[in-house]
Design an enzyme around this catalytic site. Structure first.
Site, PDB file in Angstrom:
ATOM      1  N   GLN A   6      46.609  71.824 120.252  1.00  0.00           N
ATOM      2  CA  GLN A   6      46.803  70.380 120.045  1.00  0.00           C
ATOM      3  C   GLN A   6      48.203  69.936 120.438  1.00  0.00           C
ATOM      4  OE1 GLN A   6      45.984  68.554 116.201  1.00  0.00           O
ATOM      5  NE2 GLN A   6      43.909  69.327 116.234  1.00  0.00           N
TER       6      GLN A   6
ATOM      7  N   TYR B 217      36.656  64.476 112.790  1.00  0.00           N
ATOM      8  CA  TYR B 217      37.692  65.430 113.190  1.00  0.00           C
ATOM      9  C   TYR B 217      38.162  65.222 114.615  1.00  0.00           C
ATOM     10  CZ  TYR B 217      36.369  67.404 108.821  1.00  0.00           C
ATOM     11  OH  TYR B 217      36.116  67.537 107.483  1.00  0.00           O
TER      12      TYR B 217
ATOM     13  N   ASP C 272      41.421  61.772 115.382  1.00  0.00           N
ATOM     14  CA  ASP C 272      42.880  61.883 115.479  1.00  0.00           C
ATOM     15  C   ASP C 272      43.314  62.704 116.687  1.00  0.00           C
ATOM     16  OD1 ASP C 272      43.862  64.809 114.209  1.00  0.00           O
ATOM     17  OD2 ASP C 272      41.934  64.121 113.457  1.00  0.00           O
TER      18      ASP C 272
ATOM     19  N   HIS D 234      44.564  61.232 108.916  1.00  0.00           N
ATOM     20  CA  HIS D 234      45.131  61.913 110.092  1.00  0.00           C
ATOM     21  C   HIS D 234      45.211  60.958 111.286  1.00  0.00           C
ATOM     22  CE1 HIS D 234      44.653  65.963 108.258  1.00  0.00           C
ATOM     23  NE2 HIS D 234      45.561  66.299 109.148  1.00  0.00           N
TER      24      HIS D 234
END
Length: 366
Positions: free
Chosen positions: A104, A294, A297, A320
């Site tokens: 990420q 999920y 973000d 998030h």
């Protein structure tokens, strides 16, 4: 690269490692010196943990930057980036810290390098509190590639809590710019599939039980669905440690992907693990969004960098996601608008549109 230091408060909003990942990636990309204070201040063990440290060191090495205050337990770091370079970049959490979280932070940066990159990542592939590598490959990858790039993810070894020991190699080439995306049409669910795995000493029956329980749970709500969850015994030479888990994907007619996943824990029976993943998937299908909770973000940084207006339709906007938006606006000066979906069907479901005018980041090397 000189200039005023961007000051980031690491204790606000989500208040965890995500703030570090988003802020250091954007700092690296934009050549902005950064100071992050109060890192994980509200957590039970404040400050940097091993997986955060390995991510920071990787970003430093990606751009020959300077990093100060980077040690376990530190609550303040300063980072001064230089030019992003391609080549081989290695990071090892030396724990079950997630390789997916290392991806990420590093992936947006190497997209704007001068040459192709190979990311050699070690740690946990299927860890709690992070995307499982299966999610990254089966859901994140096909959707994020809509921004106009491709990457290859080779899972060499799977690693589980508490030992880690997983190894993943990611290969990608740089781009001139990122394309904006428009993910607002969900379509209808066309197939549901997944994998239930066991590794190490756990018997294959556990995988079969997880898969069967999950399929039963899904069919109660989506009656006419064909659910294909494969039970898998991971090969001994491709998995480190003992573990079990499941990921289930729902694919729609417009190419949207939603997931539910769950990892086994000592003392939790296989049925419960399977049902947990199924319930998560069903919850993600009840809202009218085009991405699951999920993925939201994980797309924000790419939307901020893209050349044009991106739109994604989501269920309730997660903390998030709100956090990623906050720092993408503060650091990259991207403009986001979050509003309730005006579609009548969506209104009752708590569905939102996240719109972003990206900054049109251009790769100076290409």
């Amino acid at each position: 690269m000189a200039g005023p230091r961007v000051e980031v408060d690491g204790s606000i909003m989500e208040g965890g490692g995500q703030i570090l990942r988003v802020s250091t990636a954007l700092s690296c990309l934009l050549g902005l010196p950064l100071r992050v204070q109060k890192i994980r201040a509200g957590r039970s063990t404040p400050g940097l943990r091993p997986q955060h440290l390995s991510g920071l060191e990787m970003i430093r090495d990606l751009c020959d930057g300077q990093l100060e205050g980077a040690e376990i337990g530190s609550t303040e770091i300063t980072f001064t980036p230089e030019k992003i370079k391609g080549g081989i970049h290695t990071a090892d959490t030396k724990t079950a810290g997630s390789v997916c979280l290392l991806m990420q932070v590093s992936m947006p940066c190497v997209l704007f390098a001068a040459s192709p990159s190979k990311l050699h990542l070690k740690g946990g592939t299927n860890a709690e509190m992070a995307p499982q590598i299966d999610y990254t490959v089966m859901v994140f990858k096909p959707i994020v590639e809509k921004f106009g790039f491709v990457f290859n993810c080779d899972i060499k070894t799977r690693g589980y809590y508490p030992k880690g020991g997983g190894e993943v190699i990611v290969r990608m080439s740089p781009v001139k710019q990122l394309d904006p995306v428009n993910l607002t049409d969900r379509g209808c669910v066309t197939k549901i599939y997944g994998r239930a795995f066991v590794t190490g000493v756990l018997p294959f029956k556990v995988a079969k039980d997880m898969a069967a329980a999950a399929a039963r749970c899904i069919r109660k709500e989506i009656r006419d669905s064909y659910v294909n969850i494969q039970p898998v015994q991971e090969p001994k030479d491709q998995a480190f440690g003992n573990g079990n888990g499941i990921i289930i994907i729902a694919e729609t007619s417009t190419g949207c992907l939603f997931a539910g996943s769950s990892l086994g824990k000592r003392g939790v029976n296989a049925d419960k693990v399977g049902i947990g993943a199924a319930e998560m998937l069903l919850a993600n299908l009840r809202h009218g969004g085009t991405v699951d909770e999920y993925l939201q973000d994980q797309l924000i940084v790419f939307m901020a960098l893209a050349n044009g207006v991106s739109r994604i339709k989501t269920g309730p906007v997660t903390l998030h996601t709100q956090t990623a938006i906050h720092f993408a606006e503060q650091i990259a000066k991207a403009k986001f608008i979050v509003k309730k979906s005006e579609d009548e069907e969506d209104a009752a479901k708590g569905t939102y549109i996240i719109e972003c005018q990206g900054i049109g980041m251009t790769n100076p090397n290409l």
